[in-house]
Scaffold this motif. Structure first.
Motif, PDB file in Angstrom:
ATOM      1  N   ARG A   1     -15.594   4.213  -9.856  1.00 10.73           N
ATOM      2  CA  ARG A   1     -14.556   3.195  -9.721  1.00 10.73           C
ATOM      3  C   ARG A   1     -13.651   3.604  -8.566  1.00 10.73           C
ATOM      4  NH1 ARG A   1     -13.182   4.905 -14.800  1.00 10.73           N
ATOM      5  NH2 ARG A   1     -15.458   4.998 -14.917  1.00 10.73           N
ATOM      6  N   MET A   2     -12.959   2.599  -7.979  1.00  7.79           N
ATOM      7  CA  MET A   2     -12.061   2.900  -6.871  1.00  7.79           C
ATOM      8  C   MET A   2     -10.637   3.067  -7.393  1.00  7.79           C
ATOM      9  SD  MET A   2     -11.336   0.951  -3.204  1.00  7.79           S
ATOM     10  CE  MET A   2     -13.039   1.082  -2.672  1.00  7.79           C
ATOM     11  N   LEU A   3     -10.015   4.176  -7.002  1.00  5.38           N
ATOM     12  CA  LEU A   3      -8.606   4.430  -7.279  1.00  5.38           C
ATOM     13  C   LEU A   3      -7.809   3.927  -6.084  1.00  5.38           C
ATOM     14  CD1 LEU A   3      -8.969   8.152  -8.477  1.00  5.38           C
ATOM     15  CD2 LEU A   3      -9.236   6.064  -9.839  1.00  5.38           C
ATOM     16  N   VAL A   4      -6.903   2.986  -6.322  1.00  2.00           N
ATOM     17  CA  VAL A   4      -6.180   2.341  -5.227  1.00  2.00           C
ATOM     18  C   VAL A   4      -4.682   2.557  -5.423  1.00  2.00           C
ATOM     19  CG1 VAL A   4      -5.759   0.194  -3.973  1.00  2.00           C
ATOM     20  CG2 VAL A   4      -7.992   0.595  -5.060  1.00  2.00           C
ATOM     21  N   PRO A   5      -4.028   3.385  -4.606  1.00  2.00           N
ATOM     22  CA  PRO A   5      -2.591   3.629  -4.763  1.00  2.00           C
ATOM     23  C   PRO A   5      -1.757   2.509  -4.161  1.00  2.00           C
ATOM     24  CG  PRO A   5      -3.419   4.882  -2.911  1.00  2.00           C
ATOM     25  CD  PRO A   5      -4.618   4.184  -3.518  1.00  2.00           C
ATOM     26  N   VAL A   6      -0.617   2.216  -4.784  1.00  2.00           N
ATOM     27  CA  VAL A   6       0.330   1.256  -4.219  1.00  2.00           C
ATOM     28  C   VAL A   6       1.693   1.923  -4.105  1.00  2.00           C
ATOM     29  CG1 VAL A   6      -0.862  -0.832  -4.951  1.00  2.00           C
ATOM     30  CG2 VAL A   6       0.768   0.270  -6.503  1.00  2.00           C
ATOM     31  N   HIS A   7       2.591   1.240  -3.410  1.00  2.00           N
ATOM     32  CA  HIS A   7       3.857   1.837  -2.986  1.00  2.00           C
ATOM     33  C   HIS A   7       4.759   2.208  -4.151  1.00  2.00           C
ATOM     34  CE1 HIS A   7       7.936   1.932  -1.217  1.00  2.00           C
ATOM     35  NE2 HIS A   7       7.311   2.401  -0.151  1.00  2.00           N
ATOM     36  N   ASP A   8       4.908   1.279  -5.119  1.00  2.00           N
ATOM     37  CA  ASP A   8       5.821   1.522  -6.232  1.00  2.00           C
ATOM     38  C   ASP A   8       5.465   0.591  -7.390  1.00  2.00           C
ATOM     39  OD1 ASP A   8       6.773  -1.000  -5.430  1.00  2.00           O
ATOM     40  OD2 ASP A   8       8.485  -0.152  -4.360  1.00  2.00           O
ATOM     41  N   ARG A   9       6.233   0.653  -8.461  1.00  2.00           N
ATOM     42  CA  ARG A   9       5.934  -0.155  -9.647  1.00  2.00           C
ATOM     43  C   ARG A   9       6.097  -1.647  -9.388  1.00  2.00           C
ATOM     44  NH1 ARG A   9       6.482   2.577 -15.298  1.00  2.00           N
ATOM     45  NH2 ARG A   9       5.993   4.756 -14.808  1.00  2.00           N
ATOM     46  N   SER A  10       6.997  -2.010  -8.506  1.00  2.00           N
ATOM     47  CA  SER A  10       7.138  -3.427  -8.167  1.00  2.00           C
ATOM     48  C   SER A  10       5.875  -3.952  -7.507  1.00  2.00           C
ATOM     49  CB  SER A  10       8.347  -3.635  -7.242  1.00  2.00           C
ATOM     50  OG  SER A  10       9.549  -3.314  -7.900  1.00  2.00           O
ATOM     51  N   ALA A  11       5.328  -3.169  -6.589  1.00  2.00           N
ATOM     52  CA  ALA A  11       4.068  -3.562  -5.950  1.00  2.00           C
ATOM     53  C   ALA A  11       2.948  -3.644  -6.974  1.00  2.00           C
ATOM     54  CB  ALA A  11       3.709  -2.568  -4.841  1.00  2.00           C
ATOM     55  N   LEU A  12       2.933  -2.734  -7.927  1.00  2.00           N
ATOM     56  CA  LEU A  12       1.911  -2.753  -8.974  1.00  2.00           C
ATOM     57  C   LEU A  12       1.987  -4.038  -9.787  1.00  2.00           C
ATOM     58  CD1 LEU A  12      -0.334  -1.098 -10.424  1.00  2.00           C
ATOM     59  CD2 LEU A  12       1.475  -0.223 -11.932  1.00  2.00           C
ATOM     60  N   LEU A  13       3.197  -4.451 -10.134  1.00  2.00           N
ATOM     61  CA  LEU A  13       3.368  -5.671 -10.915  1.00  2.00           C
ATOM     62  C   LEU A  13       2.952  -6.910 -10.136  1.00  2.00           C
ATOM     63  CD1 LEU A  13       6.797  -4.937 -12.656  1.00  2.00           C
ATOM     64  CD2 LEU A  13       4.525  -4.917 -13.707  1.00  2.00           C
TER      65      LEU A  13
ATOM     66  N   ARG B   1       0.821  -1.209   0.000  1.00  2.00           N
ATOM     67  CA  ARG B   1       0.000   0.000   0.000  1.00  2.00           C
ATOM     68  C   ARG B   1       0.858   1.264   0.000  1.00  2.00           C
ATOM     69  NH1 ARG B   1      -3.994  -2.303   4.737  1.00  2.00           N
ATOM     70  NH2 ARG B   1      -4.311  -4.341   3.746  1.00  2.00           N
ATOM     71  N   HIS B   2       0.300   2.313  -0.567  1.00  2.00           N
ATOM     72  CA  HIS B   2       1.022   3.581  -0.632  1.00  2.00           C
ATOM     73  C   HIS B   2       1.143   4.170   0.767  1.00  2.00           C
ATOM     74  CE1 HIS B   2       2.025   7.717  -1.821  1.00  2.00           C
ATOM     75  NE2 HIS B   2       2.406   7.190  -2.964  1.00  2.00           N
ATOM     76  N   PRO B   3       2.316   4.732   1.109  1.00  2.00           N
ATOM     77  CA  PRO B   3       2.518   5.184   2.495  1.00  2.00           C
ATOM     78  C   PRO B   3       1.702   6.409   2.881  1.00  2.00           C
ATOM     79  CG  PRO B   3       4.408   5.725   1.119  1.00  2.00           C
ATOM     80  CD  PRO B   3       3.539   4.838   0.304  1.00  2.00           C
ATOM     81  N   THR B   4       1.299   7.242   1.913  1.00  2.00           N
ATOM     82  CA  THR B   4       0.591   8.480   2.273  1.00  2.00           C
ATOM     83  C   THR B   4      -0.758   8.639   1.574  1.00  2.00           C
ATOM     84  OG1 THR B   4       1.802   9.695   0.554  1.00  2.00           O
ATOM     85  CG2 THR B   4       2.742   9.702   2.765  1.00  2.00           C
ATOM     86  N   ASP B   5      -0.866   8.183   0.349  1.00  2.00           N
ATOM     87  CA  ASP B   5      -2.116   8.330  -0.392  1.00  2.00           C
ATOM     88  C   ASP B   5      -3.092   7.229   0.030  1.00  2.00           C
ATOM     89  OD1 ASP B   5      -3.883   9.444  -2.128  1.00  2.00           O
ATOM     90  OD2 ASP B   5      -2.783   8.981  -3.951  1.00  2.00           O
ATOM     91  N   ALA B   6      -4.379   7.469  -0.135  1.00  2.00           N
ATOM     92  CA  ALA B   6      -5.411   6.515   0.275  1.00  2.00           C
ATOM     93  C   ALA B   6      -6.376   6.276  -0.876  1.00  2.00           C
ATOM     94  CB  ALA B   6      -6.169   7.043   1.490  1.00  2.00           C
TER      95      ALA B   6
ATOM     96  N   VAL C   1      -5.651   0.499 -10.013  1.00  2.00           N
ATOM     97  CA  VAL C   1      -4.527   0.416  -9.080  1.00  2.00           C
ATOM     98  C   VAL C   1      -3.357   1.177  -9.709  1.00  2.00           C
ATOM     99  CG1 VAL C   1      -3.071  -1.120  -7.719  1.00  2.00           C
ATOM    100  CG2 VAL C   1      -5.372  -1.858  -8.409  1.00  2.00           C
ATOM    101  N   TYR C   2      -2.773   2.106  -8.960  1.00  2.00           N
ATOM    102  CA  TYR C   2      -1.830   3.015  -9.614  1.00  2.00           C
ATOM    103  C   TYR C   2      -0.650   3.392  -8.727  1.00  2.00           C
ATOM    104  CZ  TYR C   2      -3.725   6.773  -6.712  1.00  2.00           C
ATOM    105  OH  TYR C   2      -4.089   7.549  -5.639  1.00  2.00           O
ATOM    106  N   VAL C   3       0.407   3.837  -9.398  1.00  2.00           N
ATOM    107  CA  VAL C   3       1.539   4.532  -8.787  1.00  2.00           C
ATOM    108  C   VAL C   3       1.499   5.950  -9.335  1.00  2.00           C
ATOM    109  CG1 VAL C   3       4.035   4.620  -8.521  1.00  2.00           C
ATOM    110  CG2 VAL C   3       2.884   2.406  -8.731  1.00  2.00           C
TER     111      VAL C   3
END
Length: 289
Positions: A166-178, A151-156, A201-203
């Motif tokens: 639709r739900m926008l879901v942030p993740v920590h980095d591109r590795s997490a996205l993959l 999960r992204h450290p600051t964005d929600a 799901v986005y960075v």
């Protein structure tokens, strides 16, 4: 029935003209049923199909309808890019400024010939934003299989609706996205329970580096979308809203996990009525079949 004149378009290709989301575009047939239209995408081997109307509506828009193999959509961003690219390709013009009618809304479009393809922009309109309820957020995050480290450290997560939410879901980095590997059955059930189109799901973009994203929408028959232009516009609206600025412009890379690298551009601005967005992409029109 069959549509003999279907044009395949690679929508939202990367800058060098490769990849993109394959989209079927054809003239609509008033005698066709929606079941006939749903069959076109499957027959063409594309996730979406666009059907072009032949007569303008009273407000000046050209009707365009979008279907997956399972449902009609109230809007389709990369499908709009494909549809307007075909409309320009049928002419000898270098640029086409027009209006499109889809899902009960008429909006401005522009298509421009470029060396690598046809660049298309469209006005997405107002994007409504809200924070998901705790149970809504928990159900989607669990269905996506995200861990605390992903999960992204600051964005929600945020719910964004240019029409369909639709739900926008942030993740920590591109590795997490993959690494995202959703449980499609659980994700379908969660999206249906909360009335969501799917999950983007986005960075987020950082500096000059584009953002990256993956769109999962199994509830409408698209397990993973190559390029989701409307969700990119939603992300621009969210980033503008959280930054507290008046305008935002972003690029988001998509499709790499599917072997179809894609890129979507979007801008957002704050006006008297709320946040409005504009979305664009480059399209390559292939031969019809």
């Amino acid at each position: 029935m069959s549509w003999p004149d279907v044009t395949l378009v690679d929508a939202c290709v990367r800058r060098e003209g490769r990849g993109g989301s394959p989209t079927a575009v054809t003239d609509d047939d008033p005698a066709a049923t929606d079941a006939d239209r749903r069959a076109v995408a499957a027959a063409a081997g594309t996730s979406h199909a666009a059907f072009l109307g032949s007569e303008r509506t009273p407000d000046g828009g050209w009707p365009v309808r979008f279907f997956t193999a399972t449902a009609e959509l109230s809007g389709c961003g990369h499908g709009t890019v494909a549809a307007q690219a075909v409309r320009l390709a049928r002419t000898a013009r270098g640029e086409l400024n027009d209006r499109q009618r889809t899902g009960g809304r008429t909006f401005d479009t522009v298509a421009i010939r470029r060396p690598a393809g046809i660049e298309v922009w469209f006005d997405q309109g107002l994007v409504a934003l809200r924070h998901p309820a705790p149970d809504e957020r928990a159900a989607i995050v669990a269905a996506l299989g995200l861990t605390a480290d992903d999960r992204h450290p600051t964005d929600a997560p945020r719910i964004a609706a240019p029409g369909a939410p639709r739900m926008l879901v942030p993740v920590h980095d591109r590795s997490a996205l993959l690494r995202v590997c959703p449980h499609l059955g659980r994700l379908t059930a969660a999206c249906q329970r909360y009335g969501l189109l799917g999950c983007f799901v986005y960075v987020p973009p950082v500096g000059d580096r584009p953002g990256a994203a993956r769109m999962f929408a199994p509830a409408i028959g698209v397990d993973e979308d190559v390029a989701n232009a409307n969700s990119t516009g939603c992300l621009a609206a969210h980033l503008l809203d959280t930054a507290g600025v008046q305008t935002v412009a972003i690029e988001v890379e998509q499709g790499d996990t599917l072997g179809r690298p894609a890129s979507v551009l979007a801008s957002a601005r704050r006006g008297p009525a709320g946040i409005t967005t504009r979305v664009g992409g480059l399209a390559v029109v292939r031969d019809g079949h």
